[in-house]
Design an enzyme around this catalytic site. Structure first.
Site, PDB file in Angstrom:
ATOM      1  N   CYS A  80       0.825  -1.203   0.000  1.00  0.00           N
ATOM      2  CA  CYS A  80       0.000   0.000   0.000  1.00  0.00           C
ATOM      3  C   CYS A  80       0.863   1.257   0.000  1.00  0.00           C
ATOM      4  O   CYS A  80       0.362   2.352  -0.215  1.00  0.00           O
ATOM      5  CB  CYS A  80      -0.950  -0.016   1.190  1.00  0.00           C
ATOM      6  SG  CYS A  80      -2.188  -1.320   1.060  1.00  0.00           S
ATOM      7  N   LYS A 104       0.755   3.290  -3.166  1.00  0.00           N
ATOM      8  CA  LYS A 104      -0.458   4.050  -3.501  1.00  0.00           C
ATOM      9  C   LYS A 104      -0.110   5.440  -4.008  1.00  0.00           C
ATOM     10  O   LYS A 104       0.912   6.019  -3.616  1.00  0.00           O
ATOM     11  CB  LYS A 104      -1.299   4.260  -2.228  1.00  0.00           C
ATOM     12  CG  LYS A 104      -2.304   3.176  -1.954  1.00  0.00           C
ATOM     13  CD  LYS A 104      -3.144   3.582  -0.743  1.00  0.00           C
ATOM     14  CE  LYS A 104      -4.278   2.605  -0.499  1.00  0.00           C
ATOM     15  NZ  LYS A 104      -5.107   2.998   0.625  1.00  0.00           N
ATOM     16  N   ASP A 137     -11.312  -4.278   2.852  1.00  0.00           N
ATOM     17  CA  ASP A 137     -12.184  -3.122   2.663  1.00  0.00           C
ATOM     18  C   ASP A 137     -13.671  -3.486   2.796  1.00  0.00           C
ATOM     19  O   ASP A 137     -14.488  -2.634   3.130  1.00  0.00           O
ATOM     20  CB  ASP A 137     -11.909  -2.447   1.315  1.00  0.00           C
ATOM     21  CG  ASP A 137     -10.703  -1.509   1.396  1.00  0.00           C
ATOM     22  OD1 ASP A 137     -10.521  -0.870   2.445  1.00  0.00           O
ATOM     23  OD2 ASP A 137      -9.956  -1.415   0.409  1.00  0.00           O
ATOM     24  N   GLY A 139     -11.095 -13.572 -13.376  1.00  0.00           N
ATOM     25  CA  GLY A 139     -10.410 -12.307 -13.165  1.00  0.00           C
ATOM     26  C   GLY A 139      -9.856 -11.782 -14.473  1.00  0.00           C
ATOM     27  O   GLY A 139     -10.335 -12.119 -15.552  1.00  0.00           O
ATOM     28  N   HIS A 140      -8.787 -10.989 -14.362  1.00  0.00           N
ATOM     29  CA  HIS A 140      -8.196 -10.385 -15.552  1.00  0.00           C
ATOM     30  C   HIS A 140      -6.690 -10.310 -15.377  1.00  0.00           C
ATOM     31  O   HIS A 140      -6.208  -9.976 -14.297  1.00  0.00           O
ATOM     32  CB  HIS A 140      -8.784  -8.979 -15.755  1.00  0.00           C
ATOM     33  CG  HIS A 140      -8.283  -8.300 -16.985  1.00  0.00           C
ATOM     34  ND1 HIS A 140      -8.537  -8.783 -18.250  1.00  0.00           N
ATOM     35  CD2 HIS A 140      -7.551  -7.184 -17.152  1.00  0.00           C
ATOM     36  CE1 HIS A 140      -7.965  -7.988 -19.141  1.00  0.00           C
ATOM     37  NE2 HIS A 140      -7.357  -7.005 -18.499  1.00  0.00           N
ATOM     38  N   ASP A 192     -10.164   0.628   7.592  1.00  0.00           N
ATOM     39  CA  ASP A 192      -8.972  -0.200   7.793  1.00  0.00           C
ATOM     40  C   ASP A 192      -7.725   0.654   7.596  1.00  0.00           C
ATOM     41  O   ASP A 192      -7.725   1.647   6.869  1.00  0.00           O
ATOM     42  CB  ASP A 192      -8.964  -1.466   6.927  1.00  0.00           C
ATOM     43  CG  ASP A 192      -9.063  -1.191   5.436  1.00  0.00           C
ATOM     44  OD1 ASP A 192      -9.385  -0.047   5.044  1.00  0.00           O
ATOM     45  OD2 ASP A 192      -8.809  -2.120   4.659  1.00  0.00           O
TER      46      ASP A 192
HETATM   47 CO    CO Z   1      -9.615   0.747   3.249  1.00  0.00          CO
HETATM   48 CO    CO Z   2      -8.336  -0.303  -0.158  1.00  0.00          CO
END
Ligand code: CO
Ligand code: CO
Length: 323
Positions: free
Chosen positions: A12, A15, A85, A133-134, A218
């Site tokens: 993350c 991001k 999430d 999925g992809h 989260d």
């Molecule tokens: Co979140």
């Molecule tokens: Co998220």
């Protein structure tokens, strides 16, 4: 061959920075409907659409570059993070599809099988189907899931429903950001960080709902400070954090001391700094802003079995306070 060496940033922490993202989507307005219970307005964890009085759909997607060298572990971590999430909205995941970027000329296909097997195992633990999925050929490996969940429309865990006077609970210790960063540069393995990231937020979400909580999010790439700031801002309150009550993984302080702080973590702290009143030193703030991957739930209210780390107050001169 180390998987993390193919990633320009990890988990993350890769991001797009929060302030930058808000600028990008400002002014982009979609259809509006009273049935869109949670849209883009306050940057909540997932979108929520009401189908009828008893059922809402929770939709989210999350994927990132390798955070650990072990392919199976990376798959498990990415899946637990994508499922999170849904839990952060008070939902239960029912169906997921894989999202894959893979350098097919560089990395063996058997390794991708391991990544997908990890994702499947974690989804199975969550009671969530994985169907298709992809995938694309991509110089940088990426993996994650788009997840659909179901929730009771009257019992959501929103990020704009925090109330002054209530305590704040955190359901996983912090520190995976600095530990992952250290792993990426030295190859040292931190089983405590892996265990923390593959753990589902299922139990935390169910206990939060059972305790009557109405607000939660989260803790992922924007760190505890970033996600707490978003929650307090959206709820119109001031969040007061008791730094001494925040739990950390073994080795996190040493990794900070040895300089393994990611650029993402520094950006998190810069982003909240104008709204922050702090009585702790910068090292402590960096740990509190540490960009997490598949972190725990930050819940407004007490949740049995997890530590209280602060509380919410009526909005004062700053949105965040750290004591
Ligand atoms: Co979140
Ligand atoms: Co998220």
């Amino acid at each position: 061959m180390r998987l993390t060496s193919y990633a320009h940033g990890g988990g993350c922490a890769c991001k797009i920075p929060p302030g930058e993202l808000e600028e990008v989507v400002r002014g982009l307005v979609g259809l509006s409907s009273p049935d869109l219970l949670v849209g883009l307005d306050d940057g909540d964890d997932a979108a929520v659409y009401r189908v009828d009085d008893r059922t809402a759909i929770v939709a989210t997607a999350d994927f990132f570059t390798p955070v650990v060298d072990d392919a199976y572990d990376w798959g498990r971590i990415a899946a637990a993070n994508a499922l999170s999430d849904v839990y952060a909205m008070g939902g239960r995941p029912v169906l997921a599809v894989n999202l894959v970027g893979w350098p097919r000329d560089v990395l063996p296909k058997a390794l991708l099988t391991e990544v997908l097997r990890g994702g499947l195992d974690v989804a199975r633990e969550a009671g969530c189907h994985v169907a298709g999925g992809h995938s694309i050929d991509d110089p940088e490996p990426k993996y994650g899931m788009a997840v659909t969940g179901l929730a009771d429309p009257d019992r959501l865990l929103r990020n704009d429903s925090g109330t002054a006077g209530l305590p704040l609970t955190l359901t996983k210790p912090l520190g995976v950001g600095v530990l992952n960063n250290r792993h990426k540069s030295t190859g040292e393995v931190f089983p405590q960080a892996v265990a923390n990231m593959v753990a589902l937020n299922k139990d935390a979400s169910e206990r939060a709902l059972a305790a009557g909580a109405k607000a939660a999010t989260d803790v992922t790439g924007f760190g505890l400070l970033g996600h707490l700031y978003k929650l307090a801002r959206a709820s119109g309150v001031t969040a007061v954090l008791d730094a001494g009550a925040v739990p950390y993984l073994d080795g996190a302080r040493e990794a900070l001391r040895d300089g393994y702080v990611s650029g993402g973590t520094r950006r998190n702290l810069e982003w909240v700094a104008p709204h922050l009143l702090s009585r702790v030193d910068d090292d402590e703030l960096l740990l509190l802003a540490d960009a997490q991957t598949s972190g725990g739930l930050l819940v407004v209210g007490e949740v049995p079995g997890y530590p209280v780390i602060g509380h919410l107050e009526p909005r004062g001169s700053s949105v965040l306070q750290v004591r």
